[in-house]
Design an enzyme around this catalytic site. Structure first.
Site, PDB file in Angstrom:
ATOM      1  N   HIS A  48      -3.328  -6.080  -5.968  1.00 25.21           N
ATOM      2  CA  HIS A  48      -2.455  -6.593  -7.025  1.00 25.21           C
ATOM      3  C   HIS A  48      -1.266  -5.665  -7.255  1.00 25.21           C
ATOM      4  CE1 HIS A  48      -1.389  -7.022 -11.405  1.00 25.21           C
ATOM      5  NE2 HIS A  48      -1.156  -8.230 -10.946  1.00 25.21           N
ATOM      6  N   GLU A  51       1.325  -6.393  -4.738  1.00 31.45           N
ATOM      7  CA  GLU A  51       2.104  -7.595  -5.029  1.00 31.45           C
ATOM      8  C   GLU A  51       3.368  -7.216  -5.792  1.00 31.45           C
ATOM      9  OE1 GLU A  51       1.991 -10.978  -8.405  1.00 31.45           O
ATOM     10  OE2 GLU A  51       0.051 -10.541  -7.466  1.00 31.45           O
ATOM     11  N   HIS A  52       3.236  -6.278  -6.736  1.00 33.64           N
ATOM     12  CA  HIS A  52       4.392  -5.819  -7.507  1.00 33.64           C
ATOM     13  C   HIS A  52       5.315  -4.939  -6.667  1.00 33.64           C
ATOM     14  CE1 HIS A  52       3.217  -7.064 -11.689  1.00 33.64           C
ATOM     15  NE2 HIS A  52       2.054  -7.208 -11.065  1.00 33.64           N
ATOM     16  N   GLU A 126      -0.082  -4.518 -18.037  1.00 31.59           N
ATOM     17  CA  GLU A 126      -0.727  -5.817 -17.844  1.00 31.59           C
ATOM     18  C   GLU A 126      -2.241  -5.694 -18.046  1.00 31.59           C
ATOM     19  OE1 GLU A 126      -1.372  -9.120 -14.259  1.00 31.59           O
ATOM     20  OE2 GLU A 126       0.187  -7.583 -14.072  1.00 31.59           O
TER      21      GLU A 126
END
Length: 306
Positions: A48, A51-52, A126
């Protein structure tokens, strides 16, 4: 049935093409066969995080979004336990812009301490917002650890612990990229007002020169068959009591998986579904109730939540 063409490049990149002449647009999708299940148990959340990082620019293109927006396009991405998917849509006449952008970051993502620190902060916030400070936010952290004892589905895509992301180093990030982000571990999908021949030419031009990389061979520990019920009661400050109940189901490649998929529709597919009619409307035991599965590639979970 949707008709599509497929071919592969010499470096192992698999390509799918679906022609739709009814639209002036095109979509370009790059799926990498890496998700949270492929992470080191001591370094979770990397799929994840990446992904950023992929939007932090490549060596030749420091700002990914700007050229795409100038071409009339937009983009996004998502990560699951099984895969990471990057997609953009733009006018078909500007299709080559998407090939240029996606191929450049597959070949030469820009690694910098600044980019890592920026995206680390975003991901950490997040994590805190959705899984620590939000009511019921930690439910699936607890549920996965209860449901799985061995398989890496036991942690969430966001990561098992916040510290794993906080302590990620630039060397960790580079190693993850070189292990998973290469043509032999990716699928390129192009759809819209395109032709297979045009896509072949662009794929060869932009992705063909990228080295294949070492093929990642997945070898995950199998989850032992559950032989007894497991339960957990959590007392915390939330607006209402909540119930979560899970059952193990078959992998996505098993025909019986689709039986479970149908069951979720019968039990929870709208206001006329059995669970809603019985437990919400008639008996008024729940204010809301859902039945769903996680769509996992390996053996996943069917869940009733209310």
């Amino acid at each position: 049935m949707i008709q599509f063409d497929r071919f592969s490049l010499d470096n192992g990149l698999r390509v799918l093409v679906q022609q739709d002449k009814s639209t002036p647009m095109a979509v370009v999708n790059v799926l990498y066969d890496v998700g949270a299940r492929d992470e080191d148990p001591a370094k979770t959340g990397f799929a994840h995080l990446f992904e950023h990082l992929m939007f932090g620019g490549s060596v030749n293109i420091p700002v990914y979004d700007e050229p795409l927006q100038l071409a009339g396009g937009e983009n996004n991405a998502f990560t699951t336990n099984d895969l990471t998917n990057y997609y953009c849509q733009l006018p078909a006449e500007n299709l080559e812009t998407a090939f240029w952008l996606e191929s450049d970051r597959m070949l030469s993502l820009a690694f910098s301490k600044k980019s890592l620190e920026v995206q680390r902060k975003v991901v950490c916030e997040e994590f805190k917002e959705h899984y620590i400070n939000k009511p019921y936010g930690d439910v699936w952290h607890k549920m996965r650890e209860l449901a799985y004892t061995t398989h890496p589905y036991r942690w969430m895509t966001i990561g098992k612990e916040l510290s794993h992301i906080e302590n990620a180093t630039l060397d960790d990030v580079k190693a993850f990229f070189h292990k998973h982000y290469n043509p032999s571990n990716a699928i390129l999908v192009v759809a819209g007002n395109v032709s297979t021949e045009e896509v072949k030419q662009l794929a060869e031009k932009w992705f063909g020169p990228i080295p294949a990389g070492e093929k990642y061979n997945r070898s995950l520990p199998a989850e032992p068959r559950q032989t007894a019920a497991r339960s957990m009661t959590v007392k915390t400050d939330v607006p209402l009591d909540a119930l979560y109940k899970c059952w193990h189901i078959y992998p996505r490649t098993d025909k019986r998986y689709y039986v479970a998929d149908l069951i979720t529709e019968v039990l929870s597919g709208g206001g006329s579904s059995r669970l809603y009619q019985s437990l919400v409307k008639d008996k008024k035991l729940f204010s809301n109730i859902e039945c769903y599965h996680l769509g996992s590639t390996d053996a996943g979970l069917l869940t009733i939540e209310g």
